[in-house]
Design a protein around this motif. Structure first.
Motif, PDB file in Angstrom:
ATOM      1  N   PHE A 106       0.825  -1.204   0.000  1.00  0.00           N
ATOM      2  CA  PHE A 106       0.000   0.000   0.000  1.00  0.00           C
ATOM      3  C   PHE A 106       0.859   1.254   0.000  1.00  0.00           C
ATOM      4  O   PHE A 106       1.979   1.275   0.542  1.00  0.00           O
ATOM      5  N   GLY A 107       0.279   2.307  -0.568  1.00  0.00           N
ATOM      6  CA  GLY A 107       0.905   3.621  -0.562  1.00  0.00           C
ATOM      7  C   GLY A 107      -0.074   4.650  -1.084  1.00  0.00           C
ATOM      8  O   GLY A 107      -1.262   4.364  -1.287  1.00  0.00           O
ATOM      9  N   PHE A 108       0.419   5.870  -1.342  1.00  0.00           N
ATOM     10  CA  PHE A 108      -0.435   6.955  -1.817  1.00  0.00           C
ATOM     11  C   PHE A 108       0.148   7.557  -3.075  1.00  0.00           C
ATOM     12  O   PHE A 108       1.373   7.698  -3.215  1.00  0.00           O
ATOM     13  N   ILE A 109      -0.756   7.930  -3.995  1.00  0.00           N
ATOM     14  CA  ILE A 109      -0.340   8.582  -5.235  1.00  0.00           C
ATOM     15  C   ILE A 109      -1.055   9.922  -5.356  1.00  0.00           C
ATOM     16  O   ILE A 109      -2.087  10.156  -4.719  1.00  0.00           O
ATOM     17  N   ASP A 110      -0.467  10.836  -6.202  1.00  0.00           N
ATOM     18  CA  ASP A 110      -1.178  12.071  -6.509  1.00  0.00           C
ATOM     19  C   ASP A 110      -1.938  11.907  -7.817  1.00  0.00           C
ATOM     20  O   ASP A 110      -1.958  10.832  -8.418  1.00  0.00           O
ATOM     21  N   LYS A 111      -2.556  12.974  -8.294  1.00  0.00           N
ATOM     22  CA  LYS A 111      -3.439  12.894  -9.453  1.00  0.00           C
ATOM     23  C   LYS A 111      -2.685  12.700 -10.766  1.00  0.00           C
ATOM     24  O   LYS A 111      -3.295  12.471 -11.813  1.00  0.00           O
ATOM     25  N   SER A 112      -1.364  12.757 -10.691  1.00  0.00           N
ATOM     26  CA  SER A 112      -0.556  12.441 -11.877  1.00  0.00           C
ATOM     27  C   SER A 112      -0.008  11.021 -11.828  1.00  0.00           C
ATOM     28  O   SER A 112       0.671  10.581 -12.752  1.00  0.00           O
ATOM     29  N   GLY A 113      -0.312  10.311 -10.727  1.00  0.00           N
ATOM     30  CA  GLY A 113       0.155   8.940 -10.577  1.00  0.00           C
ATOM     31  C   GLY A 113       1.484   8.828  -9.866  1.00  0.00           C
ATOM     32  O   GLY A 113       2.023   7.720  -9.733  1.00  0.00           O
ATOM     33  N   ASN A 114       2.059   9.959  -9.423  1.00  0.00           N
ATOM     34  CA  ASN A 114       3.333   9.922  -8.711  1.00  0.00           C
ATOM     35  C   ASN A 114       3.142   9.343  -7.313  1.00  0.00           C
ATOM     36  O   ASN A 114       2.144   9.633  -6.631  1.00  0.00           O
ATOM     37  N   GLU A 115       4.085   8.539  -6.855  1.00  0.00           N
ATOM     38  CA  GLU A 115       4.018   7.953  -5.514  1.00  0.00           C
ATOM     39  C   GLU A 115       4.435   8.988  -4.476  1.00  0.00           C
ATOM     40  O   GLU A 115       5.611   9.330  -4.358  1.00  0.00           O
ATOM     41  N   ILE A 116       3.457   9.484  -3.732  1.00  0.00           N
ATOM     42  CA  ILE A 116       3.739  10.440  -2.670  1.00  0.00           C
ATOM     43  C   ILE A 116       4.230   9.701  -1.436  1.00  0.00           C
ATOM     44  O   ILE A 116       5.185  10.110  -0.772  1.00  0.00           O
ATOM     45  N   VAL A 117       3.552   8.598  -1.108  1.00  0.00           N
ATOM     46  CA  VAL A 117       4.033   7.651  -0.106  1.00  0.00           C
ATOM     47  C   VAL A 117       4.327   6.367  -0.864  1.00  0.00           C
ATOM     48  O   VAL A 117       3.425   5.804  -1.491  1.00  0.00           O
ATOM     49  N   PRO A 118       5.577   5.894  -0.864  1.00  0.00           N
ATOM     50  CA  PRO A 118       5.930   4.713  -1.674  1.00  0.00           C
ATOM     51  C   PRO A 118       4.990   3.531  -1.407  1.00  0.00           C
ATOM     52  O   PRO A 118       4.539   3.310  -0.275  1.00  0.00           O
ATOM     53  N   ILE A 119       4.701   2.782  -2.434  1.00  0.00           N
ATOM     54  CA  ILE A 119       3.783   1.635  -2.321  1.00  0.00           C
ATOM     55  C   ILE A 119       4.587   0.431  -1.831  1.00  0.00           C
ATOM     56  O   ILE A 119       4.894  -0.517  -2.576  1.00  0.00           O
ATOM     57  N   ILE A 120       4.931   0.484  -0.534  1.00  0.00           N
ATOM     58  CA  ILE A 120       5.798  -0.552   0.026  1.00  0.00           C
ATOM     59  C   ILE A 120       5.291  -1.057   1.383  1.00  0.00           C
ATOM     60  O   ILE A 120       5.934  -1.909   2.004  1.00  0.00           O
ATOM     61  N   TYR A 121       4.129  -0.570   1.830  1.00  0.00           N
ATOM     62  CA  TYR A 121       3.699  -0.842   3.195  1.00  0.00           C
ATOM     63  C   TYR A 121       2.674  -1.969   3.254  1.00  0.00           C
ATOM     64  O   TYR A 121       1.910  -2.192   2.321  1.00  0.00           O
ATOM     65  N   GLN A 122       2.696  -2.678   4.404  1.00  0.00           N
ATOM     66  CA  GLN A 122       1.790  -3.815   4.593  1.00  0.00           C
ATOM     67  C   GLN A 122       0.329  -3.383   4.569  1.00  0.00           C
ATOM     68  O   GLN A 122      -0.536  -4.094   4.085  1.00  0.00           O
ATOM     69  N   ASN A 123       0.062  -2.224   5.120  1.00  0.00           N
ATOM     70  CA  ASN A 123      -1.307  -1.728   5.179  1.00  0.00           C
ATOM     71  C   ASN A 123      -1.262  -0.215   5.300  1.00  0.00           C
ATOM     72  O   ASN A 123      -0.218   0.364   5.644  1.00  0.00           O
ATOM     73  N   ALA A 124      -2.380   0.427   5.017  1.00  0.00           N
ATOM     74  CA  ALA A 124      -2.476   1.872   5.114  1.00  0.00           C
ATOM     75  C   ALA A 124      -3.930   2.257   5.276  1.00  0.00           C
ATOM     76  O   ALA A 124      -4.823   1.571   4.781  1.00  0.00           O
ATOM     77  N   GLN A 125      -4.168   3.356   5.996  1.00  0.00           N
ATOM     78  CA  GLN A 125      -5.516   3.892   6.143  1.00  0.00           C
ATOM     79  C   GLN A 125      -5.457   5.407   6.100  1.00  0.00           C
ATOM     80  O   GLN A 125      -4.445   6.019   6.453  1.00  0.00           O
TER      81      GLN A 125
END
Length: 555
Positions: A106-125
């Motif tokens: 899991f991670g977070f992206i912006d509206k351009s698809g850039n990884e703001i929080v890298p998609i490397i985590y077991q879970n996210a909320q």
């Protein structure tokens, strides 16, 4: 589904689209055609083609779509902005970021698809009201800003998200209600919005999330109470339990505490409103054209009264029973074994000297029983007609206008004006029954014989039978002079009256409904609905196993 205009003219014909959403703020209509999703306008021009297996409404001008088993994002022109690469549906919050899952991380992206929080985590909320997100790694949680900056180490076993009502909508939050409930090393504690520990870990053995009134239920030394965000005990930790009771089918913000054999009620601010209550329930009533919330309470002596949300006595605890107001201004009460009506200010509006008063939700009358007579008054307490019966019960199929009435020990059906619909000639008459033939019929008994009539009184099965068992519309087992047969609900013969007993498996059986277990001359066998034998020599054991209840029950 389709669309019509305010004159009833067809704009989009029904039958073309499986589903249509209301028109959104940009004039686009989310639509389903067959198994695919897309967007059209009111003229049925396709804006987003019907090529997606799943599709969401637009959030911050992007919609999440699924194609070839993966999720991506499209804009309002149907252009793919973020390629199909994610494993779960998502959407963009007002922060401009979306929580996504890829390769089971899991991670977070912006509206351009850039990884703001890298998609490397077991879970996210994430929440809808905070600038914080929470991420999990190696079984531990940490706080991050929604820009991807770490705010704490990964030290928490659990971080609780709670809710807050904003503009009548439930929104999610970590800190907007006061303090954040967290668990670390098996102990709970509370953090402030700056993630500083305010209530130390281990002080309480149990704690709930802070609610919108900035209060939380806690426990220590196996006793429960309520604290505010400054760790002040609003309700002392001295109760066996403290809970939020259910109100209007939802968990309320009020509190109820139990101590030994009684309850104590607190309002949403933790103020005590009732003490030593045996039972309680929420209700509503109308006073001066306003709909008010109230508690009905029963004291330890078993008497019932009413208080408002602030504990003010509305109706003193002097009654043996109080019916639910259900938003009305009057209700039924019982005192000294007799029934009457009071209003929301405890004024007696109909004498408390009756053997019974009945009313139902959405019914605009009361059925009054006094001595051996029963009559009806309307909600304005006016007697509808000067007729008196031994008993009255509203017909299930027309409860506001028709009644099964008893007069001179016989039953018939009348309307609320007293007009006789079905003559008084039956010693028994059924109302709606769960496994009966629906609301268009009455089972009746006359001269100790059973039959079936319509709600207009037309005889379908004459009352000439010793017993009647309804299984379904095609299987009504009757007996007459110790012989059994089967007819349909239209009295069409299925099995002639030649058997000593007939059993049928219930309607939920996987067996065919047109097979009957019959007994003749001491032997059991199975016949079909043409009275042809389909299985001979059925054992007594099989009959006893299959029809134990029938043999020992309705037989």
């Amino acid at each position: 589904m389709g669309y019509i205009d305010n004159k009833g003219n067809t704009i989009i014909p029904s039958g073309k689209y499986t589903f249509l959403n209301p028109i959104d703020e940009e004039g686009m209509i989310f639509a389903q055609r067959g198994n695919k999703y897309g967007y059209i306008d009111i003229n049925q021009k396709i804006i987003v083609p019907f090529e997606y297996d799943e599709l969401t409404v637009f959030s911050n001008e992007l919609a999440c779509a699924k194609k070839n088993g993966k999720f991506g994002f499209i804009n309002r022109k149907g252009v793919v902005v973020i390629p199909f690469q994610f494993e779960e549906e998502s959407y963009f919050q007002d922060s401009g970021f979306a929580l996504v899952q890829k390769n089971n991380k899991f991670g977070f992206i912006d509206k351009s698809g850039n990884e703001i929080v890298p998609i490397i985590y077991q879970n996210a909320q994430e929440t809808t009201l905070d600038s914080l997100v929470i991420l999990s790694k190696n079984g531990k949680w940490a706080f991050f800003s929604n820009q991807g900056h770490p705010m704490t180490d990964f030290v928490y076993d659990e971080i609780a998200i709670t809710k807050r009502v904003v503009n009548n909508h439930d929104e999610s939050t970590l800190s907007k209600n006061g303090l954040i409930l967290v668990r670390k090393n098996g102990q709970i504690g509370y953090l402030d919005k700056n993630l500083k520990t305010v209530i130390s870990f281990g002080k309480y053995s149990f704690g709930e999330r802070f609610n919108q009134n900035r209060l939380a239920i806690v426990s220590k030394n196996k006793r429960f109470g309520i604290i505010n965000e400054f760790d002040k005990e609003i309700v002392k930790t001295e109760y066996d339990t403290v809970e939020h009771p259910e109100r209007d089918y939802h968990e309320s913000n009020t509190f109820v505490a139990r101590k030994k054999n009684y309850f104590v009620l607190f309002n949403e601010n933790g103020k005590k409103v009732a003490d030593k209550v045996k039972e309680y329930f929420f209700d509503r009533y109308t006073v001066q054209n306003k709909n008010m919330s109230i508690y009905q309470i029963q004291n330890l002596n078993g008497l019932v009264g009413v208080i408002d949300d602030n504990g003010k006595v509305v109706i003193p605890t002097i009654y043996e029973e109080i019916g639910s107001f259900r938003g009305e201004s009057k209700t039924v009460v019982k005192r000294n074994g007799k029934y009457g009506l009071i209003d929301s200010e405890n004024k007696i509006v109909y004498p408390i000297d009756n053997e019974g008063i009945e009313t139902w939700k959405d019914i605009d009358y009361y059925i009054i029983k006094k001595g051996d007579k029963t009559w009806i008054i309307d909600k304005n307490l006016k007697k509808l007609l000067n007729f008196e019966y031994q008993d009255l019960s509203p017909c299930s199929y027309e409860p506001k206008n028709r009644f099964i009435a008893k007069k001179n020990n016989t039953y018939g059906v009348i309307d609320r004006m007293g007009k006789i619909i079905i003559p008084f000639e039956y010693s028994e008459m059924s109302n709606w029954v769960e496994y009966g033939p629906g609301s268009d019929y009455h089972f009746v008994t006359k001269n100790n014989k059973k039959g079936l009539i319509t709600k207009e009184g037309k005889i379908i099965i004459p009352p000439i039978y010793d017993s009647l068992f309804y299984n379904n519309d095609e299987t009504i087992i009757l007996s007459k002079i110790d012989k059994y047969g089967v007819v349909t609900i239209r009295n069409k013969s299925v099995i002639p009256f030649i058997y000593d007993m007939i059993y049928v498996e219930n309607s939920y059986s996987k067996k065919k409904a047109d097979e009957f277990y019959v007994r003749k001359e001491g032997k059991y066998f199975v016949v079909n609905n043409k009275n042809k034998v389909v299985r001979a020599n059925v054992s007594d054991k099989e009959i006893n196993d299959k029809f134990h209840f029938e043999i020992n029950g309705y037989k």
